[in-house]
Scaffold this motif. Structure first.
Motif, PDB file in Angstrom:
ATOM      1  N   ARG A 138       8.223  -1.536 -14.011  1.00  0.00           N
ATOM      2  CA  ARG A 138       9.355  -1.608 -14.932  1.00  0.00           C
ATOM      3  C   ARG A 138       9.113  -0.758 -16.157  1.00  0.00           C
ATOM      4  N   ASP A 139      10.208  -0.387 -16.777  1.00  0.00           N
ATOM      5  CA  ASP A 139      10.201   0.295 -18.066  1.00  0.00           C
ATOM      6  C   ASP A 139      11.057  -0.564 -18.987  1.00  0.00           C
ATOM      7  N   ASN A 140      10.413  -1.370 -19.808  1.00  0.00           N
ATOM      8  CA  ASN A 140      11.163  -2.289 -20.666  1.00  0.00           C
ATOM      9  C   ASN A 140      12.064  -1.552 -21.644  1.00  0.00           C
ATOM     10  N   ALA A 141      11.619  -0.428 -22.125  1.00  0.00           N
ATOM     11  CA  ALA A 141      12.413   0.318 -23.103  1.00  0.00           C
ATOM     12  C   ALA A 141      13.733   0.781 -22.499  1.00  0.00           C
ATOM     13  N   LYS A 142      13.719   1.077 -21.200  1.00  0.00           N
ATOM     14  CA  LYS A 142      14.929   1.528 -20.515  1.00  0.00           C
ATOM     15  C   LYS A 142      15.640   0.403 -19.785  1.00  0.00           C
ATOM     16  N   ASN A 143      15.047  -0.795 -19.827  1.00  0.00           N
ATOM     17  CA  ASN A 143      15.614  -1.950 -19.119  1.00  0.00           C
ATOM     18  C   ASN A 143      15.866  -1.609 -17.648  1.00  0.00           C
ATOM     19  N   THR A 144      14.870  -1.006 -17.054  1.00  0.00           N
ATOM     20  CA  THR A 144      15.001  -0.491 -15.688  1.00  0.00           C
ATOM     21  C   THR A 144      13.760  -0.847 -14.882  1.00  0.00           C
ATOM     22  N   ILE A 145      13.983  -1.207 -13.619  1.00  0.00           N
ATOM     23  CA  ILE A 145      12.857  -1.352 -12.701  1.00  0.00           C
ATOM     24  C   ILE A 145      12.939  -0.250 -11.651  1.00  0.00           C
ATOM     25  N   TYR A 146      11.797   0.042 -11.078  1.00  0.00           N
ATOM     26  CA  TYR A 146      11.699   1.126 -10.118  1.00  0.00           C
ATOM     27  C   TYR A 146      11.010   0.640  -8.852  1.00  0.00           C
ATOM     28  N   LEU A 147      11.281   1.351  -7.790  1.00  0.00           N
ATOM     29  CA  LEU A 147      10.542   1.147  -6.553  1.00  0.00           C
ATOM     30  C   LEU A 147      10.111   2.523  -6.067  1.00  0.00           C
ATOM     31  N   GLN A 148       8.830   2.808  -6.236  1.00  0.00           N
ATOM     32  CA  GLN A 148       8.272   4.058  -5.730  1.00  0.00           C
ATOM     33  C   GLN A 148       7.902   3.846  -4.274  1.00  0.00           C
ATOM     34  N   MET A 149       8.464   4.664  -3.395  1.00  0.00           N
ATOM     35  CA  MET A 149       8.248   4.513  -1.953  1.00  0.00           C
ATOM     36  C   MET A 149       7.574   5.768  -1.419  1.00  0.00           C
ATOM     37  N   ASN A 150       6.390   5.601  -0.879  1.00  0.00           N
ATOM     38  CA  ASN A 150       5.613   6.709  -0.323  1.00  0.00           C
ATOM     39  C   ASN A 150       5.393   6.487   1.169  1.00  0.00           C
ATOM     40  N   SER A 151       5.020   7.546   1.848  1.00  0.00           N
ATOM     41  CA  SER A 151       4.717   7.483   3.289  1.00  0.00           C
ATOM     42  C   SER A 151       5.829   6.776   4.062  1.00  0.00           C
ATOM     43  N   LEU A 152       7.040   7.195   3.800  1.00  0.00           N
ATOM     44  CA  LEU A 152       8.195   6.544   4.416  1.00  0.00           C
ATOM     45  C   LEU A 152       8.234   6.789   5.921  1.00  0.00           C
ATOM     46  N   THR A 153       8.729   5.806   6.635  1.00  0.00           N
ATOM     47  CA  THR A 153       8.902   5.885   8.086  1.00  0.00           C
ATOM     48  C   THR A 153      10.353   5.562   8.424  1.00  0.00           C
ATOM     49  N   PRO A 154      10.792   5.910   9.624  1.00  0.00           N
ATOM     50  CA  PRO A 154      12.175   5.568  10.009  1.00  0.00           C
ATOM     51  C   PRO A 154      12.474   4.073   9.917  1.00  0.00           C
ATOM     52  N   GLU A 155      11.440   3.250  10.055  1.00  0.00           N
ATOM     53  CA  GLU A 155      11.632   1.793   9.950  1.00  0.00           C
ATOM     54  C   GLU A 155      11.992   1.353   8.541  1.00  0.00           C
ATOM     55  N   ASP A 156      11.831   2.215   7.563  1.00  0.00           N
ATOM     56  CA  ASP A 156      12.212   1.903   6.178  1.00  0.00           C
ATOM     57  C   ASP A 156      13.690   2.183   5.928  1.00  0.00           C
ATOM     58  N   THR A 157      14.390   2.733   6.887  1.00  0.00           N
ATOM     59  CA  THR A 157      15.809   3.023   6.727  1.00  0.00           C
ATOM     60  C   THR A 157      16.594   1.736   6.530  1.00  0.00           C
ATOM     61  N   ALA A 158      17.342   1.667   5.427  1.00  0.00           N
ATOM     62  CA  ALA A 158      18.098   0.457   5.085  1.00  0.00           C
ATOM     63  C   ALA A 158      18.876   0.716   3.804  1.00  0.00           C
ATOM     64  N   VAL A 159      19.745  -0.240   3.474  1.00  0.00           N
ATOM     65  CA  VAL A 159      20.327  -0.282   2.136  1.00  0.00           C
ATOM     66  C   VAL A 159      19.391  -1.116   1.275  1.00  0.00           C
ATOM     67  N   TYR A 160      18.995  -0.580   0.155  1.00  0.00           N
ATOM     68  CA  TYR A 160      18.056  -1.245  -0.754  1.00  0.00           C
ATOM     69  C   TYR A 160      18.809  -1.832  -1.938  1.00  0.00           C
ATOM     70  N   TYR A 161      18.491  -3.088  -2.250  1.00  0.00           N
ATOM     71  CA  TYR A 161      19.148  -3.812  -3.335  1.00  0.00           C
ATOM     72  C   TYR A 161      18.094  -4.291  -4.340  1.00  0.00           C
ATOM     73  N   CYS A 162      18.436  -4.244  -5.612  1.00  0.00           N
ATOM     74  CA  CYS A 162      17.607  -4.952  -6.574  1.00  0.00           C
ATOM     75  C   CYS A 162      18.283  -6.280  -6.895  1.00  0.00           C
ATOM     76  N   GLY A 167       0.792  -1.220   0.000  1.00  0.00           N
ATOM     77  CA  GLY A 167       0.000   0.000   0.000  1.00  0.00           C
ATOM     78  C   GLY A 167       0.824   1.269   0.000  1.00  0.00           C
ATOM     79  N   ARG A 168       2.122   1.150   0.268  1.00  0.00           N
ATOM     80  CA  ARG A 168       3.003   2.323   0.293  1.00  0.00           C
ATOM     81  C   ARG A 168       4.044   2.289  -0.827  1.00  0.00           C
ATOM     82  N   PHE A 169       4.508   1.087  -1.174  1.00  0.00           N
ATOM     83  CA  PHE A 169       5.546   0.920  -2.189  1.00  0.00           C
ATOM     84  C   PHE A 169       4.935   0.318  -3.441  1.00  0.00           C
ATOM     85  N   THR A 170       5.529   0.682  -4.601  1.00  0.00           N
ATOM     86  CA  THR A 170       5.102   0.130  -5.883  1.00  0.00           C
ATOM     87  C   THR A 170       6.324  -0.226  -6.702  1.00  0.00           C
ATOM     88  N   ILE A 171       6.359  -1.460  -7.190  1.00  0.00           N
ATOM     89  CA  ILE A 171       7.427  -1.888  -8.093  1.00  0.00           C
ATOM     90  C   ILE A 171       6.875  -1.896  -9.506  1.00  0.00           C
TER      91      ILE A 171
END
Length: 124
Positions: free
Chosen positions: A72-96, A66-70
């Motif tokens: 892709r953009d095939n033309a750019k060969n890229t995936i995204y992670l849209q992160m909304n309503s972030l909280t301190p508990e989301d603090t981390a190193v993010y890896y794809c 409900g807060r994050f959305t994964i």
């Protein structure tokens, strides 16, 4: 050898948003299931979200649903992670990560390739 490069991390206040990007070195998106994981200090890698290679179906950890959305953009060969309503508990190193198998998984070790990670810090 698939190379994945994340970007878009940074420092944001609680309630804010960030969009992470993961650029793949080859035409990966149609051949691999892609996922985002995160690792907070002193903790194991935690599954965040995945996008199936062929169906395009998505699946999220309960903690981000409900807060994050994964997506892709095939033309750019890229995936995204849209992160909304972030909280301190989301603090981390993010890896794809990329997984060859058509079977779905939320385990870090089941994926074949990983990026170098991007730091996300959410201040209270």
């Amino acid at each position: 050898q698939v190379q994945l490069v994340e970007s878009g991390g940074g420092l944001v206040q609680a309630g804010g948003s960030l969009r992470l990007s993961c650029a793949a070195s080859e035409r990966t998106l149609s051949s691999y299931t892609m996922a985002w994981f995160r690792q907070a200090p002193g903790k194991d890698h935690e599954f965040v979200a995945r996008l199936h290679r062929s169906s395009g179906n998505t699946y999220y950890a309960d903690s981000v649903k409900g807060r994050f959305t994964i997506y892709r953009d095939n033309a750019k060969n890229t995936i995204y992670l849209q992160m909304n309503s972030l909280t301190p508990e989301d603090t981390a190193v993010y890896y794809c990560a990329a997984r060859r198998s058509p079977l779905t998984s939320t385990r870090w070790s089941d994926y074949n390739y990983w990026g170098q990670g991007t730091q996300v810090t959410v201040s209270s």
